[in-house]
Design a protein around this motif. Structure first.
Motif, mmCIF file in Angstrom:
data_model
loop_
_atom_site.group_PDB
_atom_site.id
_atom_site.type_symbol
_atom_site.label_atom_id
_atom_site.label_comp_id
_atom_site.label_asym_id
_atom_site.label_seq_id
_atom_site.Cartn_x
_atom_site.Cartn_y
_atom_site.Cartn_z
ATOM 1 N N SER B 189 -105.086 -30.619 126.456
ATOM 2 C CA SER B 189 -106.296 -31.266 126.968
ATOM 3 C C SER B 189 -106.840 -30.523 128.196
ATOM 4 C CB SER B 189 -105.948 -32.717 127.289
ATOM 5 O OG SER B 189 -106.901 -33.274 128.090
ATOM 6 N N LEU B 190 -105.927 -30.082 129.052
ATOM 7 C CA LEU B 190 -106.345 -29.323 130.245
ATOM 8 C C LEU B 190 -107.002 -27.997 129.851
ATOM 9 C CD1 LEU B 190 -103.419 -29.678 132.809
ATOM 10 C CD2 LEU B 190 -105.808 -30.314 133.162
ATOM 11 N N ALA B 191 -106.376 -27.314 128.906
ATOM 12 C CA ALA B 191 -106.915 -26.016 128.467
ATOM 13 C C ALA B 191 -108.269 -26.219 127.789
ATOM 14 C CB ALA B 191 -105.939 -25.346 127.507
ATOM 15 N N HIS B 192 -108.377 -27.274 127.012
ATOM 16 C CA HIS B 192 -109.642 -27.606 126.353
ATOM 17 C C HIS B 192 -110.725 -27.858 127.404
ATOM 18 C CE1 HIS B 192 -112.450 -30.585 124.573
ATOM 19 N NE2 HIS B 192 -112.331 -29.858 123.496
ATOM 20 N N GLY B 193 -110.369 -28.634 128.425
ATOM 21 C CA GLY B 193 -111.322 -28.939 129.504
ATOM 22 C C GLY B 193 -111.766 -27.687 130.221
ATOM 23 N N ARG B 194 -110.807 -26.779 130.428
ATOM 24 C CA ARG B 194 -111.135 -25.555 131.149
ATOM 25 C C ARG B 194 -112.092 -24.691 130.337
ATOM 26 N NH1 ARG B 194 -106.336 -21.796 132.824
ATOM 27 N NH2 ARG B 194 -107.633 -19.945 132.771
ATOM 28 N N PHE B 195 -111.872 -24.617 129.050
ATOM 29 C CA PHE B 195 -112.743 -23.793 128.198
ATOM 30 C C PHE B 195 -114.164 -24.366 128.176
ATOM 31 C CE2 PHE B 195 -114.775 -22.521 124.284
ATOM 32 C CZ PHE B 195 -114.420 -21.195 124.149
ATOM 33 N N PHE B 196 -114.246 -25.690 128.027
ATOM 34 C CA PHE B 196 -115.567 -26.291 127.833
ATOM 35 C C PHE B 196 -116.302 -26.616 129.132
ATOM 36 C CE2 PHE B 196 -113.945 -26.704 123.575
ATOM 37 C CZ PHE B 196 -115.069 -26.453 122.819
ATOM 38 N N SER B 197 -115.603 -26.582 130.259
ATOM 39 C CA SER B 197 -116.333 -26.899 131.497
ATOM 40 C C SER B 197 -116.630 -25.635 132.297
ATOM 41 C CB SER B 197 -115.523 -27.883 132.346
ATOM 42 O OG SER B 197 -114.297 -27.296 132.682
ATOM 43 N N GLY B 198 -116.110 -24.512 131.855
ATOM 44 C CA GLY B 198 -116.315 -23.271 132.609
ATOM 45 C C GLY B 198 -117.272 -22.322 131.921
ATOM 46 N N GLN B 199 -117.110 -21.076 132.258
ATOM 47 C CA GLN B 199 -118.009 -20.040 131.771
ATOM 48 C C GLN B 199 -117.684 -19.619 130.336
ATOM 49 O OE1 GLN B 199 -120.565 -19.339 133.572
ATOM 50 N NE2 GLN B 199 -121.328 -17.869 132.088
ATOM 51 N N LEU B 200 -116.463 -19.947 129.892
ATOM 52 C CA LEU B 200 -116.031 -19.445 128.584
ATOM 53 C C LEU B 200 -116.895 -19.953 127.440
ATOM 54 C CD1 LEU B 200 -112.180 -19.734 129.173
ATOM 55 C CD2 LEU B 200 -113.527 -17.650 129.064
ATOM 56 N N VAL B 201 -117.256 -21.221 127.485
ATOM 57 C CA VAL B 201 -118.078 -21.760 126.399
ATOM 58 C C VAL B 201 -119.489 -21.149 126.429
ATOM 59 C CG1 VAL B 201 -118.908 -23.841 127.607
ATOM 60 C CG2 VAL B 201 -118.680 -23.853 125.131
ATOM 61 N N ASN B 202 -119.989 -20.887 127.629
ATOM 62 C CA ASN B 202 -121.310 -20.253 127.734
ATOM 63 C C ASN B 202 -121.293 -18.841 127.142
ATOM 64 O OD1 ASN B 202 -122.337 -22.470 129.026
ATOM 65 N ND2 ASN B 202 -121.918 -21.688 131.071
ATOM 66 N N ASN B 203 -120.213 -18.121 127.434
ATOM 67 C CA ASN B 203 -120.082 -16.770 126.855
ATOM 68 C C ASN B 203 -120.052 -16.840 125.337
ATOM 69 O OD1 ASN B 203 -119.932 -15.737 129.404
ATOM 70 N ND2 ASN B 203 -117.710 -15.551 129.427
ATOM 71 N N SER B 204 -119.383 -17.858 124.855
ATOM 72 C CA SER B 204 -119.255 -18.032 123.416
ATOM 73 C C SER B 204 -120.632 -18.300 122.778
ATOM 74 C CB SER B 204 -118.332 -19.226 123.192
ATOM 75 O OG SER B 204 -117.690 -19.138 121.999
ATOM 76 N N ILE B 205 -121.419 -19.138 123.418
ATOM 77 C CA ILE B 205 -122.764 -19.444 122.900
ATOM 78 C C ILE B 205 -123.618 -18.173 122.885
ATOM 79 C CG2 ILE B 205 -124.911 -20.729 123.373
ATOM 80 C CD1 ILE B 205 -123.075 -22.996 124.455
ATOM 81 N N LYS B 206 -123.497 -17.405 123.972
ATOM 82 C CA LYS B 206 -124.262 -16.149 124.030
ATOM 83 C C LYS B 206 -123.854 -15.210 122.907
ATOM 84 C CE LYS B 206 -124.909 -15.936 129.001
ATOM 85 N NZ LYS B 206 -124.303 -15.347 130.187
ATOM 86 N N LYS B 207 -122.544 -15.169 122.657
ATOM 87 C CA LYS B 207 -122.014 -14.250 121.639
ATOM 88 C C LYS B 207 -122.370 -14.662 120.222
ATOM 89 C CE LYS B 207 -117.570 -13.808 122.758
ATOM 90 N NZ LYS B 207 -116.165 -13.540 122.536
ATOM 91 N N SER B 208 -122.750 -15.937 120.041
ATOM 92 C CA SER B 208 -122.935 -16.468 118.686
ATOM 93 C C SER B 208 -124.056 -15.761 117.920
ATOM 94 C CB SER B 208 -123.240 -17.962 118.749
ATOM 95 O OG SER B 208 -124.519 -18.173 119.309
ATOM 96 N N GLY B 209 -124.925 -15.056 118.641
ATOM 97 C CA GLY B 209 -126.036 -14.375 117.974
ATOM 98 C C GLY B 209 -127.181 -15.319 117.698
ATOM 99 N N PHE B 210 -127.094 -16.521 118.290
ATOM 100 C CA PHE B 210 -128.141 -17.511 118.066
ATOM 101 C C PHE B 210 -129.502 -17.005 118.546
ATOM 102 C CE2 PHE B 210 -130.626 -20.594 120.487
ATOM 103 C CZ PHE B 210 -131.212 -21.258 119.425
ATOM 104 N N GLN B 211 -129.485 -16.355 119.705
ATOM 105 C CA GLN B 211 -130.770 -15.902 120.249
ATOM 106 C C GLN B 211 -131.474 -14.923 119.311
ATOM 107 O OE1 GLN B 211 -129.044 -14.885 124.015
ATOM 108 N NE2 GLN B 211 -130.582 -16.088 125.104
#
Lengths: 170, 256
Positions: B189-211
């Protein structure tokens, strides 16, 4: 000519990091002398070697690293890797020192990459494009190593292997 | 809001009436703006687009989150061994967790996690013939719940502790206070929180190729129909709305 496929960007980055940590007196390499091997051991170890190094590194400040992921996107010349560094020390302030150094050194994207490229110890088969700090954790008591504190730094690294005209590694 | 604002253009697109100025340029520019406004405003309600949007981003997050947990688990096995099959900590194929794409509202969507049942046998000495599966290993260890083990298929429990074989009295159960060790509680749960509340999830969204996907499709949808490019004194709002819908469907797929 066959390329040297043993070369790895993570190893190059580790060499650079160790050189910086020594030069800045954040680590003293004399503390890592191994009588068995008759040489200094670099206390930045891959996670796969961590269990066998536990005894040697007992009580000593060290860093464990692991590759989180590696991907080539549409531009196949540029590789993107994420590397997790976990810093261990029994001294809270020592962890902060290493973490703050890594943040300072690696947060500047192409400027950070330029520093690595300029370092004379880097293999001439790599060119780094960008390095930045993707995540930093707070320093907390380690659940893995009793008596140690730990903190994570995740770096995202973009680089290219030097290639021939056909796009193959040199 | 955009549709409301664009509706004011309908009068200017309709040619001259009464004292209004009859001007083909005004009508054409109005038609152009009217068309763009409809394409953009209908985009967020396009189900196919919403689904493509969430799927693309979720797939990247799912991949990156999995790799992140695998790496953390390899680095700190005592904390995260419980979300993998026995003896396979940090191994992608042995994960006991899943990310799930939840409810969607417009372009917002929720991501949750769940634990999968373990299917491998609990490690035991080869001298024991009967093997057991600790099905809810991940969730029980993550919550740090105590576990009571009772004899089910035989009259007594027999197990090894510190190299010694222990024979429990007939029918007696054993309670394990922390089945995953003290280090594993809440660690996923802690690791999940860290991924989703920090920069990691934003990097992931950027990488998705959505733009890139969005830009390519949007440029296609916004390319003007040929009738608006022609000089006219009057444009039909109904036709332009229909063209905007058709263009979006062609760019992103599906029915509006």
């Amino acid at each position: 000519m066959t390329a040297n496929y043993k070369l790895d960007s993570m190893i190059e980055l580790r060499k650079f990091l160790w050189n910086e940590l020594k030069t800045r007196n954040i680590f003293d390499e004399e503390n890592y002398w191994s009588d068995n091997l008759d040489e200094n051991i670099i206390p930045i170890v891959p996670v796969q070697q961590s269990p066998e190094m536990n005894q040697f590194l007992s009580g000593k400040k060290h860093i464990v690293y692991d590759k989180i992921g590696i991907s080539y996107e549409d531009n196949w010349a540029i590789c993107c890797e994420q590397i997790l560094f976990t810093i261990y020390s029994t001294d809270f302030s020592e962890i902060n020192e290493v973490r703050n150094f890594m943040t300072d050194q690696f947060r500047r994207m192409d400027e950070s990459a330029r520093d690595v490229n300029k370092w004379s110890g880097l293999s001439d088969k790599f060119k780094f494009h960008s390095i930045f700090v993707a995540d930093i954790s707070p320093t907390a008591p380690s659940e893995e190593l009793q008596g140690f504190f730990a903190a994570d730094v995740i770096l995202e690294v973009k680089y290219s292997r030097i290639m021939d005209q056909a796009g193959r590694f040199l | 809001m955009l549709i409301q604002a664009a509706s004011g253009l309908e009068r200017l697109m309709g040619g001259s009436k009464g004292n209004s100025l009859k001007d083909s340029t005004v009508a054409q520019i109005s038609a152009y703006l009217y068309y763009n406004a409809h394409v953009i405003s209908r985009l967020t309600t396009n189900k196919q687009f919403q689904s493509k949007f969430s799927e693309l981003i979720f797939n990247q997050i799912d991949k990156d989150f999995g790799q992140y947990i695998d790496s953390l688990a390899r680095t700190r096995p005592k904390s995260l061994h419980h979300v993998y099959e026995w003896g396979k900590t940090g191994n992608k194929s042995a994960r006991l967790f899943d990310l799930n794409l939840g409810s969607q509202d417009g372009l917002s969507f929720k991501i949750s996690y769940s634990f999968k049942p373990s299917v491998s046998f609990v490690p035991a000495s080869s001298k024991f013939t009967r093997r057991h599966v600790f099905t809810n290993k991940a969730s029980i260890m993550e919550e740090g719940r105590s576990l009571t083990i009772s004899p089910k298929h035989s009259e007594r429990l027999v197990f090894e502790a510190d190299g010694e074989t222990v024979f429990m009295p007939i029918g007696k159960s054993v309670t394990v206070k922390r089945p995953g060790g003290t280090a594993s509680r809440n660690q996923f749960s802690l690791a999940h929180g860290r991924f989703f509340s920090g920069q990691l999830v934003n990097n992931s969204i950027k990488k998705s190729g959505f733009q890139q996907m969005f830009n390519r499709s949007m440029a296609k949808a916004l390319s003007l129909p040929s009738n608006i490019k022609k000089v006219q004194y009057s444009f039909s709002p109904n036709i332009i709305r229909g063209q905007a819908d058709a263009s979006l469907a062609a760019a992103f797929g599906g029915v509006l």
